[in-house]
Design a protein around this motif. Structure first.
Motif, mmCIF file in Angstrom:
data_model
loop_
_atom_site.group_PDB
_atom_site.id
_atom_site.type_symbol
_atom_site.label_atom_id
_atom_site.label_comp_id
_atom_site.label_asym_id
_atom_site.label_seq_id
_atom_site.Cartn_x
_atom_site.Cartn_y
_atom_site.Cartn_z
ATOM 1 N N TRP A 133 0.837 -1.204 0.000
ATOM 2 C CA TRP A 133 0.000 0.000 0.000
ATOM 3 C C TRP A 133 0.870 1.252 0.000
ATOM 4 O O TRP A 133 0.627 2.198 -0.744
ATOM 5 C CB TRP A 133 -0.926 -0.033 1.198
ATOM 6 C CG TRP A 133 -1.973 1.040 1.264
ATOM 7 C CD1 TRP A 133 -2.071 2.170 0.496
ATOM 8 C CD2 TRP A 133 -3.088 1.077 2.142
ATOM 9 N NE1 TRP A 133 -3.166 2.894 0.858
ATOM 10 C CE2 TRP A 133 -3.811 2.242 1.866
ATOM 11 C CE3 TRP A 133 -3.532 0.240 3.151
ATOM 12 C CZ2 TRP A 133 -4.969 2.603 2.565
ATOM 13 C CZ3 TRP A 133 -4.683 0.595 3.836
ATOM 14 C CH2 TRP A 133 -5.397 1.753 3.551
ATOM 15 N N CYS A 162 -4.539 6.375 -1.943
ATOM 16 C CA CYS A 162 -5.018 5.040 -2.365
ATOM 17 C C CYS A 162 -5.902 4.414 -1.283
ATOM 18 O O CYS A 162 -5.694 3.276 -0.861
ATOM 19 C CB CYS A 162 -3.862 4.117 -2.714
ATOM 20 S SG CYS A 162 -2.855 4.690 -4.070
ATOM 21 N N PHE A 198 -13.661 10.257 0.693
ATOM 22 C CA PHE A 198 -13.517 8.974 0.016
ATOM 23 C C PHE A 198 -12.671 8.012 0.836
ATOM 24 O O PHE A 198 -13.043 6.842 1.015
ATOM 25 C CB PHE A 198 -12.896 9.168 -1.372
ATOM 26 C CG PHE A 198 -12.639 7.888 -2.093
ATOM 27 C CD1 PHE A 198 -13.693 7.183 -2.661
ATOM 28 C CD2 PHE A 198 -11.367 7.366 -2.195
ATOM 29 C CE1 PHE A 198 -13.475 5.986 -3.318
ATOM 30 C CE2 PHE A 198 -11.130 6.179 -2.854
ATOM 31 C CZ PHE A 198 -12.185 5.484 -3.421
ATOM 32 N N GLU A 199 -11.530 8.486 1.336
ATOM 33 C CA GLU A 199 -10.652 7.617 2.126
ATOM 34 C C GLU A 199 -11.326 7.170 3.421
ATOM 35 O O GLU A 199 -11.187 6.017 3.837
ATOM 36 C CB GLU A 199 -9.323 8.312 2.427
ATOM 37 C CG GLU A 199 -8.399 8.402 1.250
ATOM 38 C CD GLU A 199 -8.707 9.566 0.328
ATOM 39 O OE1 GLU A 199 -9.533 10.432 0.706
ATOM 40 O OE2 GLU A 199 -8.145 9.603 -0.774
ATOM 41 N N TRP A 229 -8.724 3.146 -1.416
ATOM 42 C CA TRP A 229 -9.416 1.934 -1.847
ATOM 43 C C TRP A 229 -8.646 0.677 -1.470
ATOM 44 O O TRP A 229 -9.216 -0.410 -1.429
ATOM 45 C CB TRP A 229 -9.669 1.979 -3.356
ATOM 46 C CG TRP A 229 -8.461 2.322 -4.156
ATOM 47 C CD1 TRP A 229 -8.057 3.575 -4.524
ATOM 48 C CD2 TRP A 229 -7.480 1.422 -4.652
ATOM 49 N NE1 TRP A 229 -6.881 3.504 -5.231
ATOM 50 C CE2 TRP A 229 -6.503 2.192 -5.335
ATOM 51 C CE3 TRP A 229 -7.321 0.047 -4.605
ATOM 52 C CZ2 TRP A 229 -5.391 1.630 -5.947
ATOM 53 C CZ3 TRP A 229 -6.216 -0.514 -5.220
ATOM 54 C CH2 TRP A 229 -5.273 0.275 -5.887
ATOM 55 N N LEU A 248 -9.993 -1.790 1.295
ATOM 56 C CA LEU A 248 -10.905 -2.895 0.992
ATOM 57 C C LEU A 248 -10.140 -4.178 0.691
ATOM 58 O O LEU A 248 -10.509 -5.261 1.158
ATOM 59 C CB LEU A 248 -11.803 -2.525 -0.186
ATOM 60 C CG LEU A 248 -12.733 -1.329 0.029
ATOM 61 C CD1 LEU A 248 -13.454 -0.980 -1.256
ATOM 62 C CD2 LEU A 248 -13.698 -1.606 1.152
ATOM 63 N N MET A 266 -13.877 4.538 2.534
ATOM 64 C CA MET A 266 -13.227 3.265 2.217
ATOM 65 C C MET A 266 -12.757 2.561 3.488
ATOM 66 O O MET A 266 -12.872 1.338 3.603
ATOM 67 C CB MET A 266 -12.049 3.480 1.268
ATOM 68 C CG MET A 266 -12.426 3.862 -0.139
ATOM 69 S SD MET A 266 -13.395 2.602 -0.984
ATOM 70 C CE MET A 266 -15.020 3.341 -0.976
#
Length: 122
Positions: free
Chosen positions: A13, A24, A105-106, A26, A29, A109
């Protein structure tokens, strides 16, 4: 086995985030799915304990990945290697950068990853 898988996933990551220049989010998940898979492969008995371990491990992946992403970027600017930078990074400074770097968004997620970890790890 779980600790090694989590450390390896954090490394992937961090490298991906460093190379793309984004958080990043996403990847959280995929971290949840990786934890669930490792728990199943390592023989943990199904149930609430395995789900709880999956949630804790996923939260640890998200937290450590964010810490290391900040450390890599700060170390790059200050001339430190990632590990030295991570050891010098203070909690308050890291918390401030996490708040600035992570948007809705982060956060979504990360929340979805914890839910996914609970469901997939059962």
């Amino acid at each position: 086995m779980l600790l090694g898988a989590c450390a390896g996933f954090v490394a992937i990551w961090v490298v991906l985030a460093w190379s793309t220049g984004s958080q990043c989010g996403w990847m959280a998940l995929f971290g949840a799915l990786d934890v669930a898979w490792i728990l199943r492969l390592s023989g943990w008995r199904p149930g609430p304990l395995r789900a709880a371990v999956g949630i804790v491990a996923t939260a640890a992946i998200v937290a450590l990945a964010n810490w290391m992403i900040i450390a890599v970027h700060m170390g790059e600017v200050m001339g430190f290697d990632p590990i030295d930078s991570a050891l010098r990074l203070g909690f308050r400074h890291a918390w401030l950068v996490v708040q600035l770097a992570n948007g809705g968004f982060e956060l979504a997620m990360a929340a979805l990853a914890l839910l996914l970890a609970a469901i997939a790890s059962r």
